[in-house]
Design an enzyme around this catalytic site. Sequence first.
Site, PDB file in Angstrom:
ATOM      1  N   ARG A  33      42.556  45.936  44.758  1.00 46.76           N
ATOM      2  CA  ARG A  33      42.262  46.844  45.889  1.00 46.76           C
ATOM      3  C   ARG A  33      43.244  46.614  47.038  1.00 46.76           C
ATOM      4  O   ARG A  33      43.787  47.570  47.613  1.00 46.76           O
ATOM      5  CB  ARG A  33      40.815  46.560  46.335  1.00 46.76           C
ATOM      6  CG  ARG A  33      40.378  47.248  47.610  1.00 46.76           C
ATOM      7  CD  ARG A  33      38.916  46.866  47.860  1.00 46.76           C
ATOM      8  NE  ARG A  33      38.388  47.390  49.091  1.00 46.76           N
ATOM      9  CZ  ARG A  33      38.436  46.764  50.259  1.00 46.76           C
ATOM     10  NH1 ARG A  33      39.049  45.590  50.350  1.00 46.76           N
ATOM     11  NH2 ARG A  33      37.893  47.309  51.326  1.00 46.76           N
ATOM     12  N   ALA A  34      43.472  45.339  47.352  1.00 46.25           N
ATOM     13  CA  ALA A  34      44.376  45.034  48.479  1.00 46.25           C
ATOM     14  C   ALA A  34      45.804  45.476  48.172  1.00 46.25           C
ATOM     15  O   ALA A  34      46.498  46.021  49.035  1.00 46.25           O
ATOM     16  CB  ALA A  34      44.316  43.540  48.778  1.00 46.25           C
ATOM     17  N   VAL A  35      46.240  45.266  46.928  1.00 44.31           N
ATOM     18  CA  VAL A  35      47.607  45.675  46.548  1.00 44.31           C
ATOM     19  C   VAL A  35      47.741  47.196  46.669  1.00 44.31           C
ATOM     20  O   VAL A  35      48.701  47.703  47.265  1.00 44.31           O
ATOM     21  CB  VAL A  35      47.934  45.214  45.103  1.00 44.31           C
ATOM     22  CG1 VAL A  35      49.192  45.890  44.576  1.00 44.31           C
ATOM     23  CG2 VAL A  35      48.071  43.690  45.035  1.00 44.31           C
ATOM     24  N   ARG A  38      33.170  32.672  34.058  1.00 46.58           N
ATOM     25  CA  ARG A  38      34.241  33.640  34.364  1.00 46.58           C
ATOM     26  C   ARG A  38      33.709  34.923  35.004  1.00 46.58           C
ATOM     27  O   ARG A  38      34.486  35.685  35.591  1.00 46.58           O
ATOM     28  CB  ARG A  38      35.001  33.975  33.079  1.00 46.58           C
ATOM     29  CG  ARG A  38      35.887  32.843  32.603  1.00 46.58           C
ATOM     30  CD  ARG A  38      37.353  33.209  32.700  1.00 46.58           C
ATOM     31  NE  ARG A  38      37.678  34.248  31.780  1.00 46.58           N
ATOM     32  CZ  ARG A  38      38.135  34.058  30.533  1.00 46.58           C
ATOM     33  NH1 ARG A  38      38.356  32.824  30.110  1.00 46.58           N
ATOM     34  NH2 ARG A  38      38.414  35.057  29.747  1.00 46.58           N
ATOM     35  N   ASP A  48      40.631  28.223  36.889  1.00 44.58           N
ATOM     36  CA  ASP A  48      40.990  26.814  36.662  1.00 44.58           C
ATOM     37  C   ASP A  48      41.544  26.093  37.899  1.00 44.58           C
ATOM     38  O   ASP A  48      41.559  24.870  37.957  1.00 44.58           O
ATOM     39  CB  ASP A  48      42.015  26.701  35.526  1.00 44.58           C
ATOM     40  CG  ASP A  48      41.502  27.277  34.220  1.00 44.58           C
ATOM     41  OD1 ASP A  48      40.276  27.357  34.050  1.00 44.58           O
ATOM     42  OD2 ASP A  48      42.337  27.655  33.376  1.00 44.58           O
ATOM     43  N   ASP A  98      44.548  25.561  38.682  1.00 40.50           N
ATOM     44  CA  ASP A  98      45.577  24.604  38.244  1.00 40.50           C
ATOM     45  C   ASP A  98      47.002  25.071  38.541  1.00 40.50           C
ATOM     46  O   ASP A  98      47.933  24.680  37.851  1.00 40.50           O
ATOM     47  CB  ASP A  98      45.416  24.344  36.729  1.00 40.50           C
ATOM     48  CG  ASP A  98      45.512  25.631  35.912  1.00 40.50           C
ATOM     49  OD1 ASP A  98      45.493  26.724  36.509  1.00 40.50           O
ATOM     50  OD2 ASP A  98      45.590  25.536  34.681  1.00 40.50           O
ATOM     51  N   ARG A 125      40.529  24.359  31.355  1.00 36.14           N
ATOM     52  CA  ARG A 125      41.652  24.141  30.436  1.00 36.14           C
ATOM     53  C   ARG A 125      42.083  22.676  30.473  1.00 36.14           C
ATOM     54  O   ARG A 125      41.258  21.822  30.172  1.00 36.14           O
ATOM     55  CB  ARG A 125      42.816  25.070  30.791  1.00 36.14           C
ATOM     56  CG  ARG A 125      43.708  25.370  29.589  1.00 36.14           C
ATOM     57  CD  ARG A 125      44.801  26.328  29.953  1.00 36.14           C
ATOM     58  NE  ARG A 125      44.335  27.679  30.052  1.00 36.14           N
ATOM     59  CZ  ARG A 125      44.222  28.512  29.015  1.00 36.14           C
ATOM     60  NH1 ARG A 125      44.528  28.108  27.816  1.00 36.14           N
ATOM     61  NH2 ARG A 125      43.801  29.735  29.174  1.00 36.14           N
ATOM     62  N   ARG A 163      45.964  49.408  48.381  1.00 34.71           N
ATOM     63  CA  ARG A 163      45.878  49.964  49.747  1.00 34.71           C
ATOM     64  C   ARG A 163      47.076  49.533  50.596  1.00 34.71           C
ATOM     65  O   ARG A 163      47.524  50.308  51.451  1.00 34.71           O
ATOM     66  CB  ARG A 163      44.541  49.594  50.377  1.00 34.71           C
ATOM     67  CG  ARG A 163      43.414  50.315  49.614  1.00 34.71           C
ATOM     68  CD  ARG A 163      42.112  50.397  50.326  1.00 34.71           C
ATOM     69  NE  ARG A 163      41.207  51.271  49.581  1.00 34.71           N
ATOM     70  CZ  ARG A 163      39.897  51.279  49.700  1.00 34.71           C
ATOM     71  NH1 ARG A 163      39.303  50.454  50.543  1.00 34.71           N
ATOM     72  NH2 ARG A 163      39.163  52.118  48.984  1.00 34.71           N
ATOM     73  N   ARG A 208      15.566  13.299  30.730  1.00 31.87           N
ATOM     74  CA  ARG A 208      16.636  13.512  29.753  1.00 31.87           C
ATOM     75  C   ARG A 208      18.024  13.292  30.346  1.00 31.87           C
ATOM     76  O   ARG A 208      18.230  13.464  31.540  1.00 31.87           O
ATOM     77  CB  ARG A 208      16.593  14.957  29.261  1.00 31.87           C
ATOM     78  CG  ARG A 208      15.764  15.119  28.045  1.00 31.87           C
ATOM     79  CD  ARG A 208      15.763  16.545  27.570  1.00 31.87           C
ATOM     80  NE  ARG A 208      14.953  16.620  26.374  1.00 31.87           N
ATOM     81  CZ  ARG A 208      14.354  17.714  25.940  1.00 31.87           C
ATOM     82  NH1 ARG A 208      14.481  18.841  26.594  1.00 31.87           N
ATOM     83  NH2 ARG A 208      13.637  17.684  24.840  1.00 31.87           N
ATOM     84  N   GLY A 260      43.164  35.089  31.379  1.00 31.50           N
ATOM     85  CA  GLY A 260      41.703  35.063  31.557  1.00 31.50           C
ATOM     86  C   GLY A 260      41.317  35.767  32.852  1.00 31.50           C
ATOM     87  O   GLY A 260      41.955  35.563  33.879  1.00 31.50           O
ATOM     88  N   ASP A 277      49.272  30.590  35.098  1.00 24.20           N
ATOM     89  CA  ASP A 277      50.653  30.140  34.880  1.00 24.20           C
ATOM     90  C   ASP A 277      51.335  30.789  33.668  1.00 24.20           C
ATOM     91  O   ASP A 277      52.533  31.065  33.695  1.00 24.20           O
ATOM     92  CB  ASP A 277      50.775  28.616  34.845  1.00 24.20           C
ATOM     93  CG  ASP A 277      49.881  28.002  33.797  1.00 24.20           C
ATOM     94  OD1 ASP A 277      49.083  28.732  33.181  1.00 24.20           O
ATOM     95  OD2 ASP A 277      49.992  26.780  33.594  1.00 24.20           O
ATOM     96  N   ARG A 333      45.647  38.548  26.611  1.00 22.31           N
ATOM     97  CA  ARG A 333      46.724  37.573  26.404  1.00 22.31           C
ATOM     98  C   ARG A 333      47.637  38.237  25.383  1.00 22.31           C
ATOM     99  O   ARG A 333      47.168  38.801  24.394  1.00 22.31           O
ATOM    100  CB  ARG A 333      46.174  36.251  25.881  1.00 22.31           C
ATOM    101  CG  ARG A 333      45.073  35.667  26.790  1.00 22.31           C
ATOM    102  CD  ARG A 333      44.721  34.252  26.384  1.00 22.31           C
ATOM    103  NE  ARG A 333      43.471  33.793  26.990  1.00 22.31           N
ATOM    104  CZ  ARG A 333      43.357  33.310  28.219  1.00 22.31           C
ATOM    105  NH1 ARG A 333      44.416  33.206  28.996  1.00 22.31           N
ATOM    106  NH2 ARG A 333      42.185  32.889  28.673  1.00 22.31           N
ATOM    107  N   THR A 372      42.951  32.678  38.560  1.00 26.42           N
ATOM    108  CA  THR A 372      42.386  31.932  37.423  1.00 26.42           C
ATOM    109  C   THR A 372      41.270  31.040  37.954  1.00 26.42           C
ATOM    110  O   THR A 372      41.402  30.494  39.059  1.00 26.42           O
ATOM    111  CB  THR A 372      43.440  31.056  36.707  1.00 26.42           C
ATOM    112  OG1 THR A 372      42.750  30.085  35.902  1.00 26.42           O
ATOM    113  CG2 THR A 372      44.350  30.290  37.642  1.00 26.42           C
TER     114      THR A 372
HETATM  115  O1  F6P Z   1      42.135  29.980  32.054  1.00 25.24           O
HETATM  116  C1  F6P Z   1      40.809  30.384  32.192  1.00 25.24           C
HETATM  117  C2  F6P Z   1      39.987  29.903  31.033  1.00 25.24           C
HETATM  118  O2  F6P Z   1      38.649  30.317  31.226  1.00 25.24           O
HETATM  119  C3  F6P Z   1      40.035  28.396  30.760  1.00 25.24           C
HETATM  120  O3  F6P Z   1      39.209  27.659  31.622  1.00 25.24           O
HETATM  121  C4  F6P Z   1      39.622  28.339  29.325  1.00 25.24           C
HETATM  122  O4  F6P Z   1      40.160  27.196  28.694  1.00 25.24           O
HETATM  123  C5  F6P Z   1      40.229  29.590  28.737  1.00 25.24           C
HETATM  124  O5  F6P Z   1      40.461  30.475  29.834  1.00 25.24           O
HETATM  125  C6  F6P Z   1      39.375  30.287  27.717  1.00 25.24           C
HETATM  126  O6  F6P Z   1      40.103  31.346  27.211  1.00 25.24           O
HETATM  127  P1  F6P Z   1      39.454  32.535  26.349  1.00 25.24           P
HETATM  128  O7  F6P Z   1      38.606  33.357  27.276  1.00 25.24           O
HETATM  129  O8  F6P Z   1      40.625  33.294  25.852  1.00 25.24           O
HETATM  130  O9  F6P Z   1      38.627  31.892  25.300  1.00 25.24           O
END
Ligand code: F6P
Length: 324
Positions: free
Chosen positions: A24-26, A257, A131, A133, A175, A28, A166, A14, A106, A75, A129
């Site tokens: 860019r940093a890599v 994102r 996430d 994580d 994720r 340069r 509401r 993602g 990961d 992916r 990422t």
């Molecule tokens: O890992 C980043 C992420 O945005 C997660 O938060 C989410 O579960 C997943 O990717 C969504 O993946 P895709 O963009 O392939 O639907």
Amino acid sequence: MARIKRLAVFTSGGDAPGMNAAIRAVVRTGLSYDLEVFGILRGYKGMINNDFIPLYSKSVGHIIQQGGTILRTARCAEFRTEEGRKKAYENLKKNKIDAVIVIGGDGSFSGAGIFSAEYDIPFVGIPGTIDNDMYGTDFTIGFDTALNTVTEAIDRIKDTATSHDRIFFVEVMGRDAGFIAVRAGIATGAEGVLIPEIDNQEKLLTHFIKKNPHKKSHIFIVAEGNKGGGAVVLTEAMKKEFPELSIRATVLGHTQRGGSPTAFDRFLASRLGVAAVDALMDNQRSVMVGYKNHEVIHMPFNKTIKGARTVSADLIRVSDILTT
Ligand code: F6P
């Protein structure tokens, strides 16, 4: 060990705001070591399809502020197969690549770990990422920007929630982890946060709503990995339980994102981009460069992949105290 002359960089999995700053940093830093630098398009897919492009200092000008990734991303199931990895290796050899930097999460590091155990091309990883994580680093590139995007969106939802008396269930990404949800809950003053790390929080919703009958608007943040269901499922369940209340669901989705990276993500990406090339030139292999206690660290791929990283009990306590 042979001297590195040609370096390749790619983004994988993602996309995350700040990936461009890392590229860019890599580039340069590679040029500052007199290396030739190549970009691989669309992650492992491009490695298999021989999509390599030369990168110069100018190629990465004016990208530090841009979201997404100029190298594109994907992916790639084929890289999980031996044949796929063999094709990737042959293309790296064909392009005379001596070392590779992968920017991703990961899944991308797992692939790099397997590949560098099979073949003699060193890899170093930069955690990218939204996430957050990844084990071994306090922050991943893109998390801070996503958190700010979520905070701004929830502030807006709060205005309309208050005006209409509401209840809103707002679903955020992450994720299997609740990093975005917990921090967004603290930052927006949400009434409740439901995360995958804690089971059966749904039972508390009724309690939250009944506890203060005069308070008509509530914001509940739901991490997408919440085991009791996402925002839509919880909204439907609560509508049945409280037919007299007005309840809505908002799924923030991929808005999280995109966007221009925050200053922190640009800084982090720049810092880790330089550190990744330094690590390769220092003969480090199969490591992730991370950021822990405001210092750059190096952690072997196998530890970052196997080590589970979950929201700390301390942060959950802060969230519990400050939400109602
Ligand atoms: O890992 C980043 C992420 O945005 C997660 O938060 C989410 O579960 C997943 O990717 C969504 O993946 P895709 O963009 O392939 O639907």
